[in-house]
Design a protein around this motif. Sequence first.
Motif, PDB file in Angstrom:
ATOM      1  N   ILE A  16       0.835  -1.207   0.000  1.00  0.00           N
ATOM      2  CA  ILE A  16       0.000   0.000   0.000  1.00  0.00           C
ATOM      3  C   ILE A  16       0.867   1.254   0.000  1.00  0.00           C
ATOM      4  N   GLY A  17       1.930   1.239   0.792  1.00  0.00           N
ATOM      5  CA  GLY A  17       2.833   2.392   0.833  1.00  0.00           C
ATOM      6  C   GLY A  17       3.455   2.670  -0.524  1.00  0.00           C
ATOM      7  N   ILE A  18       3.852   1.625  -1.220  1.00  0.00           N
ATOM      8  CA  ILE A  18       4.447   1.789  -2.557  1.00  0.00           C
ATOM      9  C   ILE A  18       3.410   2.324  -3.538  1.00  0.00           C
ATOM     10  N   LEU A  19       2.213   1.760  -3.521  1.00  0.00           N
ATOM     11  CA  LEU A  19       1.163   2.205  -4.442  1.00  0.00           C
ATOM     12  C   LEU A  19       0.825   3.680  -4.221  1.00  0.00           C
ATOM     13  N   ARG A  20       0.788   4.102  -2.979  1.00  0.00           N
ATOM     14  CA  ARG A  20       0.496   5.514  -2.700  1.00  0.00           C
ATOM     15  C   ARG A  20       1.617   6.412  -3.196  1.00  0.00           C
ATOM     16  N   ARG A  21       2.861   5.949  -3.066  1.00  0.00           N
ATOM     17  CA  ARG A  21       3.979   6.738  -3.593  1.00  0.00           C
ATOM     18  C   ARG A  21       3.918   6.839  -5.105  1.00  0.00           C
ATOM     19  N   TRP A  22       3.348   5.851  -5.748  1.00  0.00           N
ATOM     20  CA  TRP A  22       3.189   5.860  -7.206  1.00  0.00           C
ATOM     21  C   TRP A  22       1.997   6.704  -7.655  1.00  0.00           C
TER      22      TRP A  22
END
Length: 354
Positions: free
Chosen positions: A25-31
């Motif tokens: 989730i953290g990676i997707l939000r950064r994207w």
Amino acid sequence: MKIALVTDAWHPQVNGVVRTLDTVIGILRRWGHDVLVISPDQYRSVAAPSYPEIRLAMTRARSVGRRIAEFDADAVHLATEGPLCLSARRWCRRNNRIFTTAYHTQFPEYLAKRTHLSPRIFWHYIKWFHRASQAIMVSTNSVRQQLIGEQLPQVHHWSRGVDLDSFSPNAIAPNMFENLPRPIQLYVGRVAVEKNIEAFLKTDQPGSKVVVGDGPALHDLSRSYPEVHFLGRKSGRELAGCYAGADVFVFPSKTDTFGLVLVEALACGTPVAAFPVTGPIDILTRKNGVMDDDLNLAISAAQHLHSEDCIKRAAHFNWGESARQFLDGLVPMEPDRTVHLSRRFIAKAIFARV
């Protein structure tokens, strides 16, 4: 993309499912993706039997569905098979909303351990829950084949990763390790009956046994095995130091679909001893782990493997790639795309069986 992710497993729980979801989730939000997490802490809940830290949400389908609708989600993902995701599934079915699911844990075997009933009894529920899913995300090929064999062909590969900055052979081992007889044999994970920890604690290899983790079986096991060093819950570089300071990592579980702790141990240069079951058979090779139905033999042989080979294997597991695989498995609310993807998943499953 706006992604509604519903999960029964969430903070303050500490397990592989929560860590996987939190990281991705953290990676997707950064994207730049917008992720709505619907979790038990947002509702009235009760403690799971014998697991007070696991909360079971008590809510209606329309309550969960209202949040998904107000969010105007492009895709809906149900991460677990618990009561909160069951409510979300019910709402999606009533409102013709497509959704994806994930199979994180060998749930039938997990419940069989706790109830002493046959796993086949619980497979009826698992098959019913996932049958309506457009794509079932699985972490390994062996789980993929297992679900296809259970007449759930719409599987999608979603692997896991490891933080190589945190988990490395350079992590500093606990001071207490200096005074322990070698070899140091380490277990990391939940201290619970379904993890099969006693299979490790009953082995008779020379050296020291160390257990890192917390759980409902901790009190009883620490009393039954006073010679074992129970260190409680660890995280970050402190946890990495435990891996790096051990001579062999022991993974006795037979109910995991992957086992994040396996790749964390490998990243720290520590070889693995395990049973030849789902998870280990998909991750380990002869150069970085030993799998045997006799855990004594596996522990004895694994400690002679080379750290360099363990580190090389761990480098194959990347959280960025894991997030991309998850994103690729989602099915947006587009009718034409839905039909196309469903057929593609079924075709892939048929070819995989051949």
